[in-house]
Design a protein around this motif. Structure first.
Motif, mmCIF file in Angstrom:
data_model
loop_
_atom_site.group_PDB
_atom_site.id
_atom_site.type_symbol
_atom_site.label_atom_id
_atom_site.label_comp_id
_atom_site.label_asym_id
_atom_site.label_seq_id
_atom_site.Cartn_x
_atom_site.Cartn_y
_atom_site.Cartn_z
ATOM 1 N N TRP A 18 0.826 -1.213 0.000
ATOM 2 C CA TRP A 18 0.000 0.000 0.000
ATOM 3 C C TRP A 18 0.861 1.264 0.000
ATOM 4 O O TRP A 18 0.523 2.249 -0.659
ATOM 5 C CB TRP A 18 -0.983 -0.013 1.164
ATOM 6 C CG TRP A 18 -2.088 -0.975 0.904
ATOM 7 C CD1 TRP A 18 -2.223 -2.236 1.398
ATOM 8 C CD2 TRP A 18 -3.197 -0.774 0.022
ATOM 9 N NE1 TRP A 18 -3.354 -2.829 0.885
ATOM 10 C CE2 TRP A 18 -3.967 -1.961 0.048
ATOM 11 C CE3 TRP A 18 -3.617 0.272 -0.782
ATOM 12 C CZ2 TRP A 18 -5.139 -2.115 -0.699
ATOM 13 C CZ3 TRP A 18 -4.781 0.132 -1.516
ATOM 14 C CH2 TRP A 18 -5.525 -1.048 -1.472
ATOM 15 N N ALA A 19 1.983 1.235 0.714
ATOM 16 C CA ALA A 19 2.899 2.382 0.685
ATOM 17 C C ALA A 19 3.447 2.578 -0.720
ATOM 18 O O ALA A 19 3.583 3.710 -1.199
ATOM 19 C CB ALA A 19 4.029 2.174 1.694
ATOM 20 N N THR A 20 3.746 1.480 -1.389
ATOM 21 C CA THR A 20 4.226 1.544 -2.772
ATOM 22 C C THR A 20 3.170 2.180 -3.671
ATOM 23 O O THR A 20 3.494 3.010 -4.529
ATOM 24 C CB THR A 20 4.586 0.131 -3.271
ATOM 25 O OG1 THR A 20 5.568 -0.422 -2.404
ATOM 26 C CG2 THR A 20 5.119 0.165 -4.680
ATOM 27 N N LEU A 21 1.904 1.816 -3.467
ATOM 28 C CA LEU A 21 0.834 2.425 -4.264
ATOM 29 C C LEU A 21 0.689 3.912 -3.960
ATOM 30 O O LEU A 21 0.456 4.715 -4.872
ATOM 31 C CB LEU A 21 -0.497 1.714 -4.006
ATOM 32 C CG LEU A 21 -0.622 0.306 -4.557
ATOM 33 C CD1 LEU A 21 -1.979 -0.280 -4.188
ATOM 34 C CD2 LEU A 21 -0.427 0.288 -6.064
ATOM 35 N N ALA A 22 0.820 4.276 -2.692
ATOM 36 C CA ALA A 22 0.701 5.689 -2.327
ATOM 37 C C ALA A 22 1.789 6.520 -3.001
ATOM 38 O O ALA A 22 1.558 7.682 -3.355
ATOM 39 C CB ALA A 22 0.774 5.853 -0.808
ATOM 40 N N SER A 27 7.435 6.053 -9.161
ATOM 41 C CA SER A 27 7.988 4.932 -9.926
ATOM 42 C C SER A 27 6.873 3.965 -10.306
ATOM 43 O O SER A 27 6.703 2.917 -9.674
ATOM 44 C CB SER A 27 9.067 4.213 -9.105
ATOM 45 O OG SER A 27 9.645 3.188 -9.879
ATOM 46 N N PRO A 28 6.097 4.312 -11.314
ATOM 47 C CA PRO A 28 4.945 3.483 -11.679
ATOM 48 C C PRO A 28 5.301 2.034 -12.008
ATOM 49 O O PRO A 28 4.577 1.117 -11.629
ATOM 50 C CB PRO A 28 4.361 4.184 -12.902
ATOM 51 C CG PRO A 28 4.900 5.561 -12.880
ATOM 52 C CD PRO A 28 6.214 5.499 -12.161
ATOM 53 N N ARG A 29 6.403 1.821 -12.692
ATOM 54 C CA ARG A 29 6.766 0.460 -13.081
ATOM 55 C C ARG A 29 7.032 -0.400 -11.843
ATOM 56 O O ARG A 29 6.571 -1.522 -11.760
ATOM 57 C CB ARG A 29 7.987 0.466 -13.982
ATOM 58 C CG ARG A 29 8.336 -0.941 -14.457
ATOM 59 C CD ARG A 29 9.575 -1.008 -15.290
ATOM 60 N NE ARG A 29 9.587 -0.008 -16.332
ATOM 61 C CZ ARG A 29 10.687 0.380 -16.966
ATOM 62 N NH1 ARG A 29 11.836 -0.144 -16.656
ATOM 63 N NH2 ARG A 29 10.628 1.283 -17.911
ATOM 64 N N ILE A 34 5.677 -4.441 -7.697
ATOM 65 C CA ILE A 34 5.660 -4.774 -6.269
ATOM 66 C C ILE A 34 4.236 -4.973 -5.765
ATOM 67 O O ILE A 34 3.898 -6.028 -5.227
ATOM 68 C CB ILE A 34 6.384 -3.682 -5.450
ATOM 69 C CG1 ILE A 34 7.883 -3.691 -5.778
ATOM 70 C CG2 ILE A 34 6.164 -3.891 -3.949
ATOM 71 C CD1 ILE A 34 8.635 -2.495 -5.241
ATOM 72 N N ALA A 35 3.406 -3.932 -5.905
ATOM 73 C CA ALA A 35 2.051 -3.976 -5.333
ATOM 74 C C ALA A 35 1.048 -4.689 -6.228
ATOM 75 O O ALA A 35 0.053 -5.215 -5.739
ATOM 76 C CB ALA A 35 1.563 -2.557 -5.041
ATOM 77 N N ALA A 94 -3.935 -1.815 -6.681
ATOM 78 C CA ALA A 94 -2.993 -1.686 -7.805
ATOM 79 C C ALA A 94 -3.737 -1.383 -9.101
ATOM 80 O O ALA A 94 -3.291 -0.557 -9.907
ATOM 81 C CB ALA A 94 -2.162 -2.961 -7.937
ATOM 82 N N TRP A 95 -4.887 -2.024 -9.292
ATOM 83 C CA TRP A 95 -5.692 -1.741 -10.478
ATOM 84 C C TRP A 95 -6.160 -0.284 -10.460
ATOM 85 O O TRP A 95 -6.133 0.404 -11.492
ATOM 86 C CB TRP A 95 -6.892 -2.695 -10.547
ATOM 87 C CG TRP A 95 -7.809 -2.355 -11.676
ATOM 88 C CD1 TRP A 95 -7.677 -2.707 -12.982
ATOM 89 C CD2 TRP A 95 -8.989 -1.538 -11.593
ATOM 90 N NE1 TRP A 95 -8.707 -2.172 -13.720
ATOM 91 C CE2 TRP A 95 -9.520 -1.446 -12.891
ATOM 92 C CE3 TRP A 95 -9.633 -0.880 -10.555
ATOM 93 C CZ2 TRP A 95 -10.669 -0.727 -13.166
ATOM 94 C CZ3 TRP A 95 -10.781 -0.162 -10.835
ATOM 95 C CH2 TRP A 95 -11.291 -0.093 -12.137
#
Length: 147
Positions: A18-22, A27-29, A34-35, A94-95
Motif C-alpha cells: 500500500w505504501a508503494t501504491l501511495a 515509480s509506476p513500473r 511490487i504492489a 494496484a488496479w
C-alpha cells in the motif's frame, strides 16, 4: 511458524504494498511490479499453503452463515481469510492506481480511494468508480499512443 507471526508478516507485506501504491507516481513500473504482482503472489502462496494444510480439519463451511462463522473459529483458517483479504484488496488497489494513471486522474484524488480500499475493500472500489464517473474518464494512454 505461529499464526500470530504469519499474521504480522502478511500484514506488514500488505502495508509495504500500500505504501508503494501511495508513492506510485514516483515509480509506476516498480509500483506495478511490487504492489500489483510481487506481494499479491507471495500472499497467494501463503494463502494456498494455509488452505492446503488446514482446510480439511476446519469445522463449518460456506453453505450457511453459522457454518461460515464456525469455519473461522480455527485460527489458521481465519488467518487464511485475512490473507485472502490482503491479497485481493491490494490487487484492487494496484488496479485503481494503474487505471487512474492511464486515465490521467490526479493521484491526489485517488489517494482517498486507496485508503478506503485498504480499510474497507469494496467501499474504496465504489469510491474510485464514482471518481472515474465524475472525472470523465479519458481514453487510456496506451490507446492514444497506438493511434
Amino acid at each position: 511458524m505461529p499464526p500470530d507471526t504469519l499474521f504480522s508478516t502478511a500484514s506488514m507485506l500488505a502495508v509495504l504494498g500500500w505504501a508503494t501504491l501511495a508513492l506510485s507516481p514516483l515509480s509506476p513500473r516498480w509500483s506495478d511490479r511490487i504492489a500489483g504482482l510481487g506481494i499479491p503472489l507471495v500472499l497467494a502462496v501463503g494463502y494456498s499453503a494455509l488452505v492446503l494444510a488446514f482446510w480439511s480439519r476446519a469445522p463449518g463451511g460456506f453453505d450457511t452463515l453459522p457454518n461460515v462463522m464456525a469455519l473461522f473459529t480455527m485460527p489458521q483458517i481465519a488467518l487464511a481469510g485475512w490473507v485472502h483479504y490482503l491479497a485481493f484488496d491490494l490487487l484492487i488497489g494496484a488496479w485503481i492506481a494503474r487505471t487512474a494513471r492511464d486515465e490521467e486522474i490526479s493521484h491526489l484524488l485517488v489517494l482517498p480511494c486507496l485508503v478506503l480500499t485498504f480499510l474497507f475493500g469494496p467501499a474504496g472500489f465504489l469510491a474510485f468508480t464514482a471518481l472515474r464517473a465524475t472525472a470523465g474518464t479519458r481514453t487510456p494512454l496506451a490507446e492514444r499512443n497506438a493511434a
